[in-house]
Design a protein around this motif. Structure first.
Motif, PDB file in Angstrom:
ATOM      1  N   THR A 192       0.855  -1.190   0.000  1.00 49.66           N
ATOM      2  CA  THR A 192       0.000   0.000   0.000  1.00 49.66           C
ATOM      3  C   THR A 192       0.888   1.236   0.000  1.00 49.66           C
ATOM      4  O   THR A 192       1.889   1.282   0.723  1.00 49.66           O
ATOM      5  N   PHE A 193       0.528   2.210  -0.822  1.00 46.73           N
ATOM      6  CA  PHE A 193       1.260   3.475  -0.909  1.00 46.73           C
ATOM      7  C   PHE A 193       0.500   4.528  -0.111  1.00 46.73           C
ATOM      8  O   PHE A 193      -0.679   4.776  -0.367  1.00 46.73           O
ATOM      9  N   TYR A 194       1.193   5.133   0.874  1.00 51.40           N
ATOM     10  CA  TYR A 194       0.591   6.164   1.726  1.00 51.40           C
ATOM     11  C   TYR A 194       1.228   7.518   1.406  1.00 51.40           C
ATOM     12  O   TYR A 194       2.461   7.629   1.319  1.00 51.40           O
ATOM     13  N   ILE A 202      -2.227   9.216   4.469  1.00 46.37           N
ATOM     14  CA  ILE A 202      -3.404   8.835   3.692  1.00 46.37           C
ATOM     15  C   ILE A 202      -3.043   7.721   2.717  1.00 46.37           C
ATOM     16  O   ILE A 202      -2.069   7.826   1.964  1.00 46.37           O
ATOM     17  N   ALA A 203      -3.832   6.658   2.729  1.00 43.29           N
ATOM     18  CA  ALA A 203      -3.627   5.560   1.777  1.00 43.29           C
ATOM     19  C   ALA A 203      -4.129   5.993   0.411  1.00 43.29           C
ATOM     20  O   ALA A 203      -5.299   6.356   0.248  1.00 43.29           O
ATOM     21  N   PRO A 215      -4.795  -0.418   6.484  1.00 45.84           N
ATOM     22  CA  PRO A 215      -4.745   0.041   7.880  1.00 45.84           C
ATOM     23  C   PRO A 215      -4.476   1.537   7.960  1.00 45.84           C
ATOM     24  O   PRO A 215      -3.810   2.118   7.103  1.00 45.84           O
ATOM     25  N   ASP A 216      -5.042   2.180   8.992  1.00 44.94           N
ATOM     26  CA  ASP A 216      -4.853   3.610   9.209  1.00 44.94           C
ATOM     27  C   ASP A 216      -3.532   3.821   9.957  1.00 44.94           C
ATOM     28  O   ASP A 216      -3.333   3.298  11.050  1.00 44.94           O
ATOM     29  N   MET A 222       4.451   3.627  14.137  1.00 44.21           N
ATOM     30  CA  MET A 222       5.325   3.454  12.978  1.00 44.21           C
ATOM     31  C   MET A 222       5.405   4.750  12.173  1.00 44.21           C
ATOM     32  O   MET A 222       6.491   5.211  11.812  1.00 44.21           O
ATOM     33  N   ALA A 223       4.247   5.357  11.873  1.00 43.07           N
ATOM     34  CA  ALA A 223       4.231   6.603  11.098  1.00 43.07           C
ATOM     35  C   ALA A 223       4.903   7.734  11.871  1.00 43.07           C
ATOM     36  O   ALA A 223       5.650   8.536  11.281  1.00 43.07           O
TER      37      ALA A 223
END
Length: 315
Positions: A192-194, A202-203, A215-216, A222-223
């Protein structure tokens, strides 16, 4: 290799032979150790044991035959010269012992040669098996190399196609090209690219095998860690495992021109791929390449309204 019989079985066979000869001698003849017969039947156990089992068994049989000979032989019924009588009495046992020694050594030499040949045969069998294993491994390696070469050739073509897609004017083609480039580098479609905008993560899109509901990551440790200090987070490292493991295998930062965090590529799973330094370095190169194209991620106001994700790849 010749099988060696137990010593008790050899002794039993020897005793049976002597018992049979003594039964014939004492039951049907004079009981004088076959003194009147030439050659003497007691040669049979001596020769049989020496030829079958070697020197030791032959000498043992010779000793028993000699004892029987000395006990019951009767060569001269009348008086005779004592020395001559002892000499003639000793000739037969001496011949038995010499014959047992010579025949036993010949048998032992033959058995040793057979044993050596058997060992060489077994060594050759082992070498053939090892050679067969080596050939099998080489064949498997050759097959893997052929597959890898064919795959790499196909990957080059796919990479060129993805690069051409980045030059397309519409955002949908550009997003599709970015997804293909990430999939080629990650060796998986499960990613998935965020996009990172301020404090929001944002995904934007994912691979064909990505989960339907990404996942948010906005409030995830982690974010927050990657925004504080952009670096790859790997689930195979103890220091990063608690941060990445709930979401996937690897989180790769995409820096912008000022080395700030512009996006995150989250690899959920990669079946068959090994988490090596080269694997991570390859993804970092792709991330660096994407980070140099800010227009692709809609940070330009004129481009933001055109940011559309192709159907089926919206996270």
């Amino acid at each position: 290799m010749l099988k060696t019989r137990p010593i008790l079985l050899q002794c039993a066979e020897m005793l049976i032979l002597f018992a049979a000869l003594m039964a014939v001698d004492h039951g049907f003849l004079k009981g004088d150790a076959f003194s009147d017969l030439n050659p003497n039947p007691y040669w049979l156990p001596v020769l049989i044991m020496a030829l079958a089992y070697g020197t030791g068994a032959g000498l043992a049989a010779g000793a028993i035959a000699s004892a029987i000979w000395f006990r019951w032989s009767n060569l001269w019924p009348g008086p005779a010269d004592h020395i001559e009588q002892q000499l003639r009495l000793s000739i037969q046992p001496m011949l038995w012992m010499v014959t047992a020694l010579v025949a036993g050594e010949v048998t032992a030499s033959r058995r040793n040669r057979i044993a050596d040949q058997e060992r060489r045969h077994q060594a050759m069998d082992r070498n053939w098996k090892k050679l067969a294993d080596v050939i099998a491994r080489l064949t498997a390696t050759n097959r893997k190399l052929q597959v890898r070469i064919a795959t790499e050739q196909r990957t080059v073509v796919q990479t060129i196609a993805a690069g051409l897609g980045l030059a397309q004017p519409d955002p949908e083609s550009q997003v599709d090209a970015v997804a293909r480039m990430i999939a080629l580098a990650a060796q998986t479609e499960d990613f998935t690219f965020y996009d990172v905008r301020g404090s929001q993560v944002i995904a934007r899109f994912g691979g064909k095998a990505a989960p339907g509901q990404p996942p948010d990551l906005t409030r995830s440790p982690m974010a927050q860690t990657m925004m504080a200090a952009p670096r790859p987070l790997r689930s195979d490292r103890a220091v990063d495992q608690a941060l990445v493991a709930p979401f996937g295998l690897l989180a790769v930062p995409v820096p912008d021109g000022e080395e700030a965090l512009a996006a995150i590529i989250l690899i959920h799973s990669a079946a068959g791929a090994r988490m090596t330094e080269a694997y991570v370095a390859q993804l970092l190169q792709v991330a660096d390449l994407l980070g140099k194209c800010p227009a692709l991620f809609g940070r330009d106001q004129s481009f933001a309204a055109k940011w559309l994700v192709p159907e089926g790849k919206v996270a």
